[in-house]
Design an enzyme around this catalytic site. Structure first.
Site, PDB file in Angstrom:
ATOM      1  N   GLN A  71       0.831  -1.212   0.000  1.00 28.32           N
ATOM      2  CA  GLN A  71       0.000   0.000   0.000  1.00 28.32           C
ATOM      3  C   GLN A  71       0.864   1.260   0.000  1.00 28.32           C
ATOM      4  O   GLN A  71       1.786   1.387   0.803  1.00 28.32           O
ATOM      5  CB  GLN A  71      -0.936   0.033   1.210  1.00 28.32           C
ATOM      6  CG  GLN A  71      -1.969   1.141   1.054  1.00 28.32           C
ATOM      7  CD  GLN A  71      -2.798   1.408   2.302  1.00 28.32           C
ATOM      8  OE1 GLN A  71      -2.282   1.819   3.323  1.00 28.32           O
ATOM      9  NE2 GLN A  71      -4.090   1.175   2.204  1.00 28.32           N
ATOM     10  N   CYS A 101      -6.644   7.240   4.989  1.00 31.48           N
ATOM     11  CA  CYS A 101      -5.966   7.529   6.259  1.00 31.48           C
ATOM     12  C   CYS A 101      -6.362   8.908   6.775  1.00 31.48           C
ATOM     13  O   CYS A 101      -6.221   9.908   6.068  1.00 31.48           O
ATOM     14  CB  CYS A 101      -4.452   7.434   6.079  1.00 31.48           C
ATOM     15  SG  CYS A 101      -3.610   7.798   7.634  1.00 31.48           S
ATOM     16  N   ASP A 203     -15.589  -2.603  11.730  1.00 34.34           N
ATOM     17  CA  ASP A 203     -16.317  -3.221  12.836  1.00 34.34           C
ATOM     18  C   ASP A 203     -16.584  -4.715  12.675  1.00 34.34           C
ATOM     19  O   ASP A 203     -17.523  -5.234  13.284  1.00 34.34           O
ATOM     20  CB  ASP A 203     -17.671  -2.520  13.075  1.00 34.34           C
ATOM     21  CG  ASP A 203     -17.503  -1.106  13.596  1.00 34.34           C
ATOM     22  OD1 ASP A 203     -16.364  -0.751  13.951  1.00 34.34           O
ATOM     23  OD2 ASP A 203     -18.501  -0.368  13.640  1.00 34.34           O
TER      24      ASP A 203
HETATM   25  C1  LIG Z   1      -3.543   1.270  14.191  1.00 32.38           C
HETATM   26  C2  LIG Z   1      -4.199   1.399  12.842  1.00 32.38           C
HETATM   27  C3  LIG Z   1      -3.413   1.638  11.724  1.00 32.38           C
HETATM   28  C4  LIG Z   1      -4.008   1.754  10.472  1.00 32.38           C
HETATM   29  N1  LIG Z   1      -3.205   1.933   9.362  1.00 32.38           N
HETATM   30  C5  LIG Z   1      -3.764   1.942   8.121  1.00 32.38           C
HETATM   31  C6  LIG Z   1      -2.940   1.971   6.953  1.00 32.38           C
HETATM   32  O1  LIG Z   1      -1.705   1.961   7.016  1.00 32.38           O
HETATM   33  N2  LIG Z   1      -3.575   1.998   5.745  1.00 32.38           N
HETATM   34  C7  LIG Z   1      -4.943   1.985   5.645  1.00 32.38           C
HETATM   35  O2  LIG Z   1      -5.466   1.994   4.526  1.00 32.38           O
HETATM   36  N3  LIG Z   1      -5.732   1.914   6.731  1.00 32.38           N
HETATM   37  C8  LIG Z   1      -5.179   1.877   7.953  1.00 32.38           C
HETATM   38  N4  LIG Z   1      -5.981   1.755   9.056  1.00 32.38           N
HETATM   39  C9  LIG Z   1      -7.438   1.594   8.875  1.00 32.38           C
HETATM   40  C10 LIG Z   1      -7.824   0.109   8.834  1.00 32.38           C
HETATM   41  O3  LIG Z   1      -7.256  -0.524   7.703  1.00 32.38           O
HETATM   42  C11 LIG Z   1      -9.356  -0.048   8.792  1.00 32.38           C
HETATM   43  O4  LIG Z   1      -9.844   0.584   7.638  1.00 32.38           O
HETATM   44  C12 LIG Z   1     -10.050   0.551   9.999  1.00 32.38           C
HETATM   45  O5  LIG Z   1      -9.392   0.208  11.211  1.00 32.38           O
HETATM   46  C13 LIG Z   1     -11.520   0.083  10.083  1.00 32.38           C
HETATM   47  O6  LIG Z   1     -11.614  -1.309  10.154  1.00 32.38           O
HETATM   48  P1  LIG Z   1     -11.851  -2.090  11.564  1.00 32.38           P
HETATM   49  O7  LIG Z   1     -13.125  -1.526  12.154  1.00 32.38           O
HETATM   50  O8  LIG Z   1     -11.949  -3.533  11.172  1.00 32.38           O
HETATM   51  O9  LIG Z   1     -10.679  -1.770  12.422  1.00 32.38           O
HETATM   52  C14 LIG Z   1      -5.422   1.659  10.322  1.00 32.38           C
HETATM   53  C15 LIG Z   1      -6.192   1.429  11.459  1.00 32.38           C
HETATM   54  C16 LIG Z   1      -5.611   1.291  12.704  1.00 32.38           C
HETATM   55  C17 LIG Z   1      -6.492   1.026  13.901  1.00 32.38           C
END
Ligand SMILES: Cc1cc2nc3c(=O)[nH]c(=O)nc-3n(C[C@H](O)[C@H](O)[C@H](O)COP(=O)(O)O)c2cc1C
Length: 322
Positions: A71, A101, A203
């Site tokens: 990415q 992001c 989620d």
């Molecule tokens: C600690 C952390 C780091 C993340 N880093 C990235 C990243 O490098 N690139 C990206 O596209 N999304 C990043 N995200 C977003 C996640 O990929 C995801 O879209 C977001 O956490 C929602 O999904 P979830 O509810 O399953 O956590 C990050 C999220 C967290 C919590």
């Protein structure tokens, strides 16, 4: 479900990209539990084109974590294209473009979710990256910048027009960061308006929430982020539920501690014990979350200096929970 020519079982889930968390060690552990696709931590396109060592390290993809995407983030179409080409040295199956992001450090410079505010530039970046490489290119977006500027349908359609092989949609706006529940109805709207695969994200923490995302949105595949923190076995739970309707319980404390040790040893193997153990502290805190007596160990976790200390703590936790 296919991302370009890469076939993936849609009754499974992918590990979401997570900077500072989903490194090679964590990705490999998640794949061993059934994550069917992984994405690298986001890498700066500028850093990559300037041969920055840190950016290059983030891209090391091993053979134990395939298929995998690299990415990239940034806001300059030409630099994004150059960095996508530079990624090819690491043999990713896919290039993913970060347009979600929310971090001020990224969005404040016009990259990540800020591109949702400049759709023409976002489209130019997608076209530029697409024409730079001969592997599939995908994009990861949010619903929009804020509730007054929801534009995920337009962004997803632009992605399709620009030749993206799939869109991942995190069902929140940038303004919402990570907090309120995801908007499944908007993910469903996007699905109705594009014909490339849509990956639903936000989620998902178990088989039931995974099935709900698939059923309520019609999306083609799933991506799991925070639901895997300290629980890489969530992928086997999701796969068992989606494939056979089976609800697998959380593993016993003894198994959780063994997985923690295995994971943290891998981090230390790849990064060296001194750096690795510090990075691993947050993982250790996630692994012990919810375990009886965990609160008493929180301080100890924050001061971990060696694998030996980690193992001692884990065995004590197992004894106390026997
Ligand atoms: C600690 C952390 C780091 C993340 N880093 C990235 C990243 O490098 N690139 C990206 O596209 N999304 C990043 N995200 C977003 C996640 O990929 C995801 O879209 C977001 O956490 C929602 O999904 P979830 O509810 O399953 O956590 C990050 C999220 C967290 C919590």
């Amino acid at each position: 479900m296919k991302i370009g020519n890469i076939e993936i079982d849609s009754r499974t889930a992918a590990l979401a990209p997570m900077a500072g968390v989903a490194d090679r060690a964590f990705r490999e552990i998640c794949v061993s539990y059934g994550s069917s696709y992984v994405v690298s931590e986001m890498v700066s396109s500028k850093g990559l084109t300037m041969c920055d060592r840190k950016s290059k390290k983030l891209l090391a993809l091993s053979e134990k974590e395939r298929p995998a995407a690299a990415q990239i983030f940034g806001n300059d179409p030409e630099i994004m294209a150059q960095s996508a080409r530079a990624c090819l040295d690491y043999n990713p199956e896919v290039i993913d473009i970060n347009m979600g992001c929310p971090a001020p450090k990224i969005a404040g410079n016009g990259g990540g979710s800020a591109l949702l505010k400049t759709p023409d530039l976002a489209e130019e970046i997608m076209k530029s990256v697409k024409s730079a490489v001969d592997i599939p290119v995908t994009v990861k977006i949010r619903l929009g910048w804020d509730k007054d500027s929801i534009n995920c349908i337009d962004m997803a359609q632009r992605a399709e027009k620009a030749g993206m092989s799939a869109v991942t949609l995190h069902g929140r706006t940038r303004q919402q960061m990570y907090a309120p529940p995801v908007d499944l109805s908007m993910i469903a709207e996007v699905k109705k308006n594009i014909s490339i695969p849509l990956i639903g994200n936000g989620d998902i923490t178990d088989g039931i929430s995974a099935a709900r995302m698939l059923e309520e949105t019609g999306c083609d595949y799933l991506m799991v982020g925070r639901g895997a923190l300290g629980r890489p076995w969530v992928f086997s739970q999701i796969n068992a539920y989606l494939q056979n309707g089976i609800i697998l319980p959380e593993p016993p404390v003894s198994e959780r501690m063994l997985v923690m040790i295995k994971h943290i040893k891998l981090i230390c193997e790849y990064k060296g014990e001194r750096v690795g153990i510090r990075e691993a502290r947050k993982h250790a805190a996630w692994y012990i979350k919810g375990i009886k007596g965990a609160a008493a160990y929180r301080q100890q976790v924050g001061a971990l200096e060696s694998i030996e200390q980690l193992e001692e703590m884990a065995f004590r936790i197992v004894r106390e929970n026997a």
